[in-house]
Write an enzyme that holds these catalytic residues in place. Structure first.
Site, PDB file in Angstrom:
ATOM      1  N   CYS A 112       0.300  -1.484  -0.368  1.00 38.46           N
ATOM      2  CA  CYS A 112      -0.090   0.035  -0.344  1.00 38.46           C
ATOM      3  C   CYS A 112       1.082   1.137  -0.315  1.00 38.46           C
ATOM      4  CB  CYS A 112      -0.557  -0.257   1.207  1.00 38.46           C
ATOM      5  SG  CYS A 112      -2.467  -1.638   0.770  1.00 38.46           S
ATOM      6  N   HIS A 254      -3.005   7.666   2.395  1.00 42.26           N
ATOM      7  CA  HIS A 254      -3.580   6.070   2.483  1.00 42.26           C
ATOM      8  C   HIS A 254      -5.128   5.834   3.030  1.00 42.26           C
ATOM      9  CE1 HIS A 254      -3.931   1.604   1.159  1.00 42.26           C
ATOM     10  NE2 HIS A 254      -3.539   1.333   2.780  1.00 42.26           N
ATOM     11  N   ASN A 284     -10.056  -0.091   0.742  1.00 37.57           N
ATOM     12  CA  ASN A 284      -8.207  -0.291   0.385  1.00 37.57           C
ATOM     13  C   ASN A 284      -8.448  -0.056  -1.037  1.00 37.57           C
ATOM     14  OD1 ASN A 284      -6.331   0.121   0.852  1.00 37.57           O
ATOM     15  ND2 ASN A 284      -6.049  -1.274   2.804  1.00 37.57           N
TER      16      ASN A 284
HETATM   17  N1  COA Z   1     -17.755  -8.237   9.406  1.00 34.29           N
HETATM   18  C1  COA Z   1     -17.910  -8.708  11.386  1.00 34.29           C
HETATM   19  N2  COA Z   1     -17.162  -8.778  11.924  1.00 34.29           N
HETATM   20  C2  COA Z   1     -15.839  -8.908  12.056  1.00 34.29           C
HETATM   21  C3  COA Z   1     -15.777  -8.241  10.572  1.00 34.29           C
HETATM   22  C4  COA Z   1     -16.503  -7.949   9.631  1.00 34.29           C
HETATM   23  N3  COA Z   1     -15.887  -8.032   8.319  1.00 34.29           N
HETATM   24  N4  COA Z   1     -14.152  -8.698  10.297  1.00 34.29           N
HETATM   25  C5  COA Z   1     -13.586  -9.029  11.336  1.00 34.29           C
HETATM   26  N5  COA Z   1     -14.556  -8.911  12.455  1.00 34.29           N
HETATM   27  C6  COA Z   1     -15.034  -9.372  13.575  1.00 34.29           C
HETATM   28  C7  COA Z   1     -13.062  -9.839  13.973  1.00 34.29           C
HETATM   29  O1  COA Z   1     -13.730 -11.676  13.041  1.00 34.29           O
HETATM   30  C8  COA Z   1     -14.237 -10.434  15.223  1.00 34.29           C
HETATM   31  O2  COA Z   1     -14.194 -11.302  15.743  1.00 34.29           O
HETATM   32  P1  COA Z   1     -13.916 -12.322  17.001  1.00 34.29           P
HETATM   33  O3  COA Z   1     -13.891 -11.306  17.881  1.00 34.29           O
HETATM   34  O4  COA Z   1     -15.655 -12.718  17.201  1.00 34.29           O
HETATM   35  O5  COA Z   1     -13.111 -13.061  17.099  1.00 34.29           O
HETATM   36  C9  COA Z   1     -14.130  -8.923  15.827  1.00 34.29           C
HETATM   37  O6  COA Z   1     -14.570  -8.502  14.270  1.00 34.29           O
HETATM   38  C10 COA Z   1     -12.854  -7.892  15.543  1.00 34.29           C
HETATM   39  O7  COA Z   1     -11.644  -8.631  15.244  1.00 34.29           O
HETATM   40  P2  COA Z   1     -10.270  -7.528  14.798  1.00 34.29           P
HETATM   41  O8  COA Z   1      -9.264  -7.162  14.136  1.00 34.29           O
HETATM   42  O9  COA Z   1      -9.422  -6.971  16.879  1.00 34.29           O
HETATM   43  O10 COA Z   1     -11.607  -5.936  14.620  1.00 34.29           O
HETATM   44  P3  COA Z   1     -11.440  -4.523  14.909  1.00 34.29           P
HETATM   45  O11 COA Z   1     -11.520  -3.736  15.423  1.00 34.29           O
HETATM   46  O12 COA Z   1      -9.933  -4.310  14.416  1.00 34.29           O
HETATM   47  O13 COA Z   1     -11.668  -3.747  12.442  1.00 34.29           O
HETATM   48  C11 COA Z   1     -10.071  -4.231  10.799  1.00 34.29           C
HETATM   49  C12 COA Z   1     -10.830  -5.049  12.289  1.00 34.29           C
HETATM   50  C13 COA Z   1      -9.906  -5.367   9.642  1.00 34.29           C
HETATM   51  C14 COA Z   1     -10.715  -3.751  10.408  1.00 34.29           C
HETATM   52  C15 COA Z   1      -9.066  -3.118  11.430  1.00 34.29           C
HETATM   53  O14 COA Z   1      -8.561  -4.072  12.512  1.00 34.29           O
HETATM   54  C16 COA Z   1      -8.782  -2.637  10.870  1.00 34.29           C
HETATM   55  O15 COA Z   1      -9.172  -1.429   9.880  1.00 34.29           O
HETATM   56  N6  COA Z   1      -6.863  -3.003  10.568  1.00 34.29           N
HETATM   57  C17 COA Z   1      -6.061  -2.321   9.363  1.00 34.29           C
HETATM   58  C18 COA Z   1      -6.155  -2.648   8.117  1.00 34.29           C
HETATM   59  C19 COA Z   1      -5.852  -2.308   7.339  1.00 34.29           C
HETATM   60  O16 COA Z   1      -6.401  -1.229   7.106  1.00 34.29           O
HETATM   61  N7  COA Z   1      -4.470  -2.172   6.781  1.00 34.29           N
HETATM   62  C20 COA Z   1      -4.221  -1.935   5.487  1.00 34.29           C
HETATM   63  C21 COA Z   1      -2.929  -1.884   5.772  1.00 34.29           C
HETATM   64  S1  COA Z   1      -1.761  -1.300   4.196  1.00 34.29           S
END
Ligand code: COA
Length: 333
Positions: A112, A254, A284
């Protein structure tokens, strides 16, 4: 007087098919409410099965050349994490299809952060006198590498391409790239990766165990590192340009997650309203994210000639970067 790289063209392209959060919720255990509240994303574009990254790159590249009103360049750099094939690089084919002749063409792999790495590389070619004009493209088709069953990545990523033309010019011209700051931390390379298919675990050998050809990401840890690294990189780029945070009219970061973008603004002590927001409509788009957000903000009038911009990105590697730019009289196509 030393040569600087000046942005003189901007192009963008999105595949027409749009997938809403509600459509995703029909096949995965997720909901529009969850995706919007946790990421700020409402929909994403997905390339048809017949399209590869090069097809998106050609579309965006042609538009950037049109925006710059030129028909030739001295080099082409393509930032992508989803090349058409592992070998060869995708950039030479894109260059040939754009009718740009036998100029140097190569891919840059910084996920990214790829577009910022490519901009910095182009600026280096220009400063060294190796090239007078460089086409820089960021293009990705993440839909091809996502695990169909993984709701956390399917909700976030979309396909798209953005491109810019840089030309040789002077440091104080509008469009001149200011200080470019890049960084990496390979000790956390496992936070974002595709486990199988490379020389570490080629598919041939992976048949002995379970091959994993999909993009994997440790969401929470990535979230934290993204905010930390983009904030630090932005501070360095601002300091290198002699700008105070208050001088920044728009942050074009980003487009990973709205909460990441707001946390970045908070860390920089900058009004959240100054963040260019595009991910609500495209998700993204990895290497395409920054040029697509920039083109959208210019087209929408929230970035105008004379505005002081801070561009910043974070991605797998881990990699990150930032640079400053005063927006020139350039119309995106
Ligand atoms: N719908 C519903 N639940 C979801 C989900 C979705 N699309 N994606 C993840 N969850 C769930 C997970 O499975 C987890 O469930 P569990 O507690 O039963 O295991 C719960 O939500 C919490 O997961 P977590 O990863 O801790 O949530 P979060 O608040 O951190 O959000 C992301 C998840 C992926 C949206 C977030 O971590 C994020 O945006 N991270 C950065 C990712 C990114 O931008 N990457 C690119 C960088 S270059």
């Amino acid at each position: 007087m030393s040569r600087s790289a000046v942005l003189c063209g901007l192009g963008s392209w999105l595949p027409p098919r749009c997938v809403t959060n509600d459509e995703l919720a029909e096949e995965l255990d997720t909901s529009d409410a969850w995706i919007r509240s946790r990421t700020g994303i409402g929909q994403r574009h997905v390339a048809d099965a017949s399209m590869a990254t090069s097809d998106l790159a050609v579309e965006a590249g042609a538009r950037a050349l049109k925006s710059a009103q030129i028909g030739s360049v001295d080099a082409v750099i393509l930032a992508t994490a989803t090349p058409d094939r592992l070998c060869p690089a995708t950039a030479p084919g894109v260059t040939a299809r754009l009718g740009l002749g036998r100029v140097p063409a190569f891919d840059v792999a910084a996920v990214c952060t790829g577009f910022l790495y490519a901009l910095a590389t182009a600026a280096g070619l220009i400063a060294a006198g190796t090239a007078d004009r460089v086409l820089v493209i960021g293009a990705d088709t993440f839909s091809r590498i996502l695990d169909p069953a993984d709701r956390s990545t399917r909700a976030i990523f979309g396909d798209g391409a953005g491109a810019a033309v840089l030309r040789a010019g002077q440091r104080h011209e509008p469009g001149a790239l200011g200080a470019v700051q890049l960084g990496s931390d390979g000790s956390d390379e496992d936070l974002i990766r595709i486990p199988s298919g490379g020389s570490r675990d080629p598919f041939r050998a992976a048949t002995a165990h379970e091959a994993d050809p999909y993009f994997r990401m440790a969401g929470r840890a990535v979230f934290r590192r993204a905010v930390e690294c983009m904030a630090e990189s932005s501070r360095r780029a601002l300091a290198g340009s002699g700008w105070a945070v208050g001088d920044v009219d728009r942050v074009v970061s980003h487009q990973a997650n709205l909460r990441i973008m707001h946390a970045l603004a908070d860390q920089l002590v900058l009004d959240r309203e100054r963040c260019a927001i595009h991910l609500d409509r495209v998700g993204n788009t990895s290497a395409a994210s920054v040029p697509l957000a920039l083109a959208d903000a210019v087209a929408g009038g929230t970035v105008r000639p004379g505005h002081r911009l801070l561009l910043t990105a974070f991605g797998g590697g881990l990699t990150w970067g930032a640079c400053t730019l005063r927006w020139p009289e350039v119309e995106p196509v």
